[in-house]
Design a protein around this motif. Structure first.
Motif, mmCIF file in Angstrom:
data_model
loop_
_atom_site.group_PDB
_atom_site.id
_atom_site.type_symbol
_atom_site.label_atom_id
_atom_site.label_comp_id
_atom_site.label_asym_id
_atom_site.label_seq_id
_atom_site.Cartn_x
_atom_site.Cartn_y
_atom_site.Cartn_z
ATOM 1 N N ALA A 62 24.232 49.802 35.333
ATOM 2 C CA ALA A 62 25.571 49.533 35.852
ATOM 3 C C ALA A 62 26.397 50.455 35.151
ATOM 4 C CB ALA A 62 26.043 48.056 35.884
ATOM 5 N N LEU A 63 26.064 50.472 33.489
ATOM 6 C CA LEU A 63 27.168 51.087 32.768
ATOM 7 C C LEU A 63 26.854 52.439 32.832
ATOM 8 C CD1 LEU A 63 26.790 48.778 29.770
ATOM 9 C CD2 LEU A 63 28.646 49.018 31.313
ATOM 10 N N VAL A 64 25.606 52.885 33.128
ATOM 11 C CA VAL A 64 25.432 54.486 33.399
ATOM 12 C C VAL A 64 26.298 54.821 34.781
ATOM 13 C CG1 VAL A 64 23.620 56.118 34.033
ATOM 14 C CG2 VAL A 64 23.412 54.599 32.123
ATOM 15 N N GLY A 65 25.995 54.047 35.805
ATOM 16 C CA GLY A 65 26.716 54.327 37.034
ATOM 17 C C GLY A 65 28.233 54.511 36.809
ATOM 18 N N LEU A 66 28.755 53.607 36.169
ATOM 19 C CA LEU A 66 30.210 53.605 35.764
ATOM 20 C C LEU A 66 30.727 54.779 34.940
ATOM 21 C CD1 LEU A 66 31.070 49.827 34.953
ATOM 22 C CD2 LEU A 66 31.870 51.164 36.919
ATOM 23 N N LEU A 67 29.847 54.931 34.083
ATOM 24 C CA LEU A 67 30.064 56.363 33.072
ATOM 25 C C LEU A 67 30.001 57.625 34.102
ATOM 26 C CD1 LEU A 67 30.411 57.659 30.581
ATOM 27 C CD2 LEU A 67 27.775 57.698 30.297
ATOM 28 N N GLY A 68 29.068 57.806 34.918
ATOM 29 C CA GLY A 68 29.023 58.558 35.965
ATOM 30 C C GLY A 68 30.306 58.731 36.765
ATOM 31 N N MET A 69 30.921 57.645 37.277
ATOM 32 C CA MET A 69 31.827 57.696 38.179
ATOM 33 C C MET A 69 33.350 58.292 37.363
ATOM 34 S SD MET A 69 31.338 54.026 40.019
ATOM 35 C CE MET A 69 33.345 53.840 40.518
ATOM 36 N N VAL A 70 33.259 57.858 36.107
ATOM 37 C CA VAL A 70 34.754 58.211 35.291
ATOM 38 C C VAL A 70 34.338 59.570 34.839
ATOM 39 C CG1 VAL A 70 35.542 58.037 33.146
ATOM 40 C CG2 VAL A 70 35.043 56.067 34.153
ATOM 41 N N ARG A 92 24.294 29.910 35.148
ATOM 42 C CA ARG A 92 22.864 30.539 35.120
ATOM 43 C C ARG A 92 22.352 31.393 36.020
ATOM 44 N NH1 ARG A 92 21.289 24.976 32.666
ATOM 45 N NH2 ARG A 92 21.375 25.405 30.501
ATOM 46 N N VAL A 93 23.526 32.103 36.538
ATOM 47 C CA VAL A 93 23.261 33.305 37.404
ATOM 48 C C VAL A 93 23.093 34.633 36.890
ATOM 49 C CG1 VAL A 93 24.370 34.357 39.459
ATOM 50 C CG2 VAL A 93 24.777 31.960 39.079
ATOM 51 N N ARG A 94 22.026 35.254 37.423
ATOM 52 C CA ARG A 94 21.870 36.552 36.881
ATOM 53 C C ARG A 94 22.810 37.380 37.081
ATOM 54 N NH1 ARG A 94 16.558 38.598 35.030
ATOM 55 N NH2 ARG A 94 17.659 40.462 35.589
ATOM 56 N N SER A 95 23.200 38.558 36.563
ATOM 57 C CA SER A 95 24.264 39.678 36.909
ATOM 58 C C SER A 95 23.451 40.330 38.226
ATOM 59 C CB SER A 95 24.386 40.540 35.650
ATOM 60 O OG SER A 95 24.988 41.586 36.004
ATOM 61 N N PRO A 96 24.275 40.576 39.222
ATOM 62 C CA PRO A 96 23.738 41.327 39.993
ATOM 63 C C PRO A 96 23.151 42.873 40.107
ATOM 64 C CG PRO A 96 26.211 41.278 40.506
ATOM 65 C CD PRO A 96 25.685 40.352 39.108
ATOM 66 N N ALA A 97 23.602 43.380 38.983
ATOM 67 C CA ALA A 97 22.852 44.515 38.684
ATOM 68 C C ALA A 97 22.397 44.692 37.107
ATOM 69 C CB ALA A 97 24.069 45.856 38.818
ATOM 70 N N GLY A 129 39.034 39.441 32.754
ATOM 71 C CA GLY A 129 38.417 39.114 33.913
ATOM 72 C C GLY A 129 36.886 39.345 33.880
ATOM 73 N N GLY A 130 36.466 40.321 33.234
ATOM 74 C CA GLY A 130 34.943 40.429 33.162
ATOM 75 C C GLY A 130 34.242 39.542 31.981
ATOM 76 N N VAL A 131 34.995 39.333 31.079
ATOM 77 C CA VAL A 131 34.576 37.924 30.197
ATOM 78 C C VAL A 131 34.569 36.701 30.876
ATOM 79 C CG1 VAL A 131 35.189 36.662 28.299
ATOM 80 C CG2 VAL A 131 35.359 39.101 27.978
ATOM 81 N N LEU A 132 35.534 36.371 31.692
ATOM 82 C CA LEU A 132 35.602 35.175 32.389
ATOM 83 C C LEU A 132 34.457 34.966 33.479
ATOM 84 C CD1 LEU A 132 37.273 32.528 32.894
ATOM 85 C CD2 LEU A 132 38.464 33.966 34.627
ATOM 86 N N ILE A 133 34.120 36.201 34.147
ATOM 87 C CA ILE A 133 33.055 36.021 35.034
ATOM 88 C C ILE A 133 31.874 36.179 34.352
ATOM 89 C CG2 ILE A 133 31.990 37.399 36.766
ATOM 90 C CD1 ILE A 133 34.480 36.499 37.842
ATOM 91 N N GLY A 134 31.576 36.757 33.135
ATOM 92 C CA GLY A 134 30.492 36.516 32.328
ATOM 93 C C GLY A 134 30.172 35.131 31.957
ATOM 94 N N ILE A 135 31.168 34.304 31.415
ATOM 95 C CA ILE A 135 31.200 32.996 31.196
ATOM 96 C C ILE A 135 30.744 32.316 32.061
ATOM 97 C CG2 ILE A 135 32.251 30.946 30.371
ATOM 98 C CD1 ILE A 135 34.331 32.952 28.464
ATOM 99 N N PHE A 136 31.345 32.427 33.462
ATOM 100 C CA PHE A 136 30.846 31.533 34.705
ATOM 101 C C PHE A 136 29.523 31.927 34.907
ATOM 102 C CE2 PHE A 136 31.282 31.291 39.395
ATOM 103 C CZ PHE A 136 31.659 29.999 39.534
ATOM 104 N N TYR A 137 29.204 33.071 34.989
ATOM 105 C CA TYR A 137 27.694 33.518 35.271
ATOM 106 C C TYR A 137 26.842 32.481 34.303
ATOM 107 C CZ TYR A 137 28.219 37.133 38.763
ATOM 108 O OH TYR A 137 28.427 38.046 39.741
ATOM 109 N N ALA A 138 27.122 32.628 32.942
ATOM 110 C CA ALA A 138 26.338 31.773 32.204
ATOM 111 C C ALA A 138 26.255 30.456 32.371
ATOM 112 C CB ALA A 138 26.855 32.410 30.630
ATOM 113 N N LEU A 139 27.553 30.047 32.686
ATOM 114 C CA LEU A 139 27.458 28.437 32.842
ATOM 115 C C LEU A 139 26.670 27.930 33.992
ATOM 116 C CD1 LEU A 139 31.176 27.687 31.977
ATOM 117 C CD2 LEU A 139 29.131 26.823 30.783
#
Length: 79
Positions: free
Chosen positions: A57-65, A47-52, A35-45
């Protein structure tokens, strides 16, 4: 050479359930990754920037885990 001993039925069933649980967990991770790869491809096609920013974002996810794991580990000691 000795013949292999057969496991009792309840041990075979327990091992089977553990294998099924592992497969379910792995399927969840693979679906999440896909799902993440699919959304990444969709964003790239589009030309939308990632919202964060990815780093934040990865540091935030690490903190949550880590927070989730810490609470799980400390729950038996807290009562």
């Amino acid at each position: 050479m000795q013949a292999a001993r057969a496991l009792p039925a309840w041990q075979c069933l327990s091992a089977f359930k553990a294998d099924i649980h592992l497969l379910d967990t792995m399927n969840s991770y693979l679906l999440s990754l896909a799902g993440g790869v699919l959304i990444g491809i969709f964003y790239a096609l589009l030309r939308v920037r990632s919202p964060a920013p990815p780093g934040i974002a990865l540091v935030g996810l690490l903190g949550m885990v880590l927070g989730e794991r810490a609470i799980s580990a400390l729950t038996p000691y807290l009562g």
